[in-house]
Write a protein that holds these residues in place. Structure first.
Motif, mmCIF file in Angstrom:
data_model
loop_
_atom_site.group_PDB
_atom_site.id
_atom_site.type_symbol
_atom_site.label_atom_id
_atom_site.label_comp_id
_atom_site.label_asym_id
_atom_site.label_seq_id
_atom_site.Cartn_x
_atom_site.Cartn_y
_atom_site.Cartn_z
ATOM 1 N N UNK A 24 19.518 66.331 49.428
ATOM 2 C CA UNK A 24 19.931 66.044 50.800
ATOM 3 C C UNK A 24 21.399 66.423 50.941
ATOM 4 N N UNK A 25 21.685 67.255 51.912
ATOM 5 C CA UNK A 25 23.074 67.624 52.191
ATOM 6 C C UNK A 25 23.212 67.853 53.683
ATOM 7 N N UNK A 26 24.384 68.241 54.097
ATOM 8 C CA UNK A 26 24.605 68.540 55.507
ATOM 9 C C UNK A 26 23.786 69.718 55.994
ATOM 10 N N UNK A 27 23.276 70.505 55.049
ATOM 11 C CA UNK A 27 22.468 71.668 55.413
ATOM 12 C C UNK A 27 20.975 71.364 55.446
ATOM 13 N N UNK A 44 17.167 61.313 44.149
ATOM 14 C CA UNK A 44 17.850 61.991 45.244
ATOM 15 C C UNK A 44 19.117 62.641 44.706
ATOM 16 N N UNK A 45 19.368 63.844 45.151
ATOM 17 C CA UNK A 45 20.626 64.524 44.873
ATOM 18 C C UNK A 45 21.253 64.725 46.247
ATOM 19 N N UNK A 46 22.418 64.113 46.457
ATOM 20 C CA UNK A 46 23.004 64.153 47.795
ATOM 21 C C UNK A 46 24.522 64.152 47.739
ATOM 22 N N UNK A 47 25.101 64.553 48.842
ATOM 23 C CA UNK A 47 26.544 64.434 48.968
ATOM 24 C C UNK A 47 26.873 62.953 49.131
ATOM 25 N N UNK A 48 28.053 62.541 48.706
ATOM 26 C CA UNK A 48 28.392 61.121 48.839
ATOM 27 C C UNK A 48 28.431 60.653 50.297
ATOM 28 N N UNK A 80 37.930 58.793 50.437
ATOM 29 C CA UNK A 80 36.818 59.644 50.016
ATOM 30 C C UNK A 80 35.519 58.835 50.029
ATOM 31 N N UNK A 81 34.394 59.459 50.333
ATOM 32 C CA UNK A 81 33.115 58.739 50.332
ATOM 33 C C UNK A 81 32.813 58.022 49.011
ATOM 34 N N UNK A 82 33.209 58.589 47.871
ATOM 35 C CA UNK A 82 32.990 57.880 46.599
ATOM 36 C C UNK A 82 33.706 56.534 46.598
ATOM 37 N N UNK A 83 34.915 56.491 47.128
ATOM 38 C CA UNK A 83 35.668 55.238 47.203
ATOM 39 C C UNK A 83 34.965 54.242 48.116
#
Length: 110
Positions: A24-27, A44-48, A80-83
């Motif tokens: 899952x990503x913005x694309x 799931x593999x996704x952007x944070x 940052x999203x990780x934070x």
């Protein structure tokens, strides 16, 4: 990071061909409610940022995530999203709610 999602998805799929993995990503063209996806896929593999957005609809503990792995986490700074994810993790810990295990990954070059 969309390229990183696709790269990690391909690597995982090559090692775990029978496992249901969803990148899952913005694309990503398809948009399904997170509750639906959690029932359908194992990994799931996704952007944070995708996970941060999903947490607007349900908490990390409600998602039943067992393991979070942060790749390229050395880029994480204050906003940052990780934070943000780790802030949610900390809140769950303070409330003594079930927590996923957390791992980090990084690529090194010589």
């Amino acid at each position: 990071t969309n390229a990183l999602v696709n790269q990690q998805f391909k690597v995982l799929k090559s090692y775990l061909p029978e496992v249901k993995i969803n990148p899952i990503s913005g694309e990503t063209d398809e948009v399904h409610p997170i509750r639906y996806l959690l029932k359908k896929y194992d990994i799931f593999v996704m952007t944070p940022q995708i996970l941060v957005n999903a947490c607007d609809k349900m908490s990390l503990s409600e998602m039943g995530i067992g393991l979070l792995i942060f790749d390229e986490c050395h880029h994480s700074m204050k906003d940052h999203p990780y934070s943000k994810i780790m802030g949610m993790y900390h809140d769950l810990k303070m409330k003594r709610q079930p927590l996923p295990r957390v791992g980090v990954a990084c690529n090194t070059t010589t």
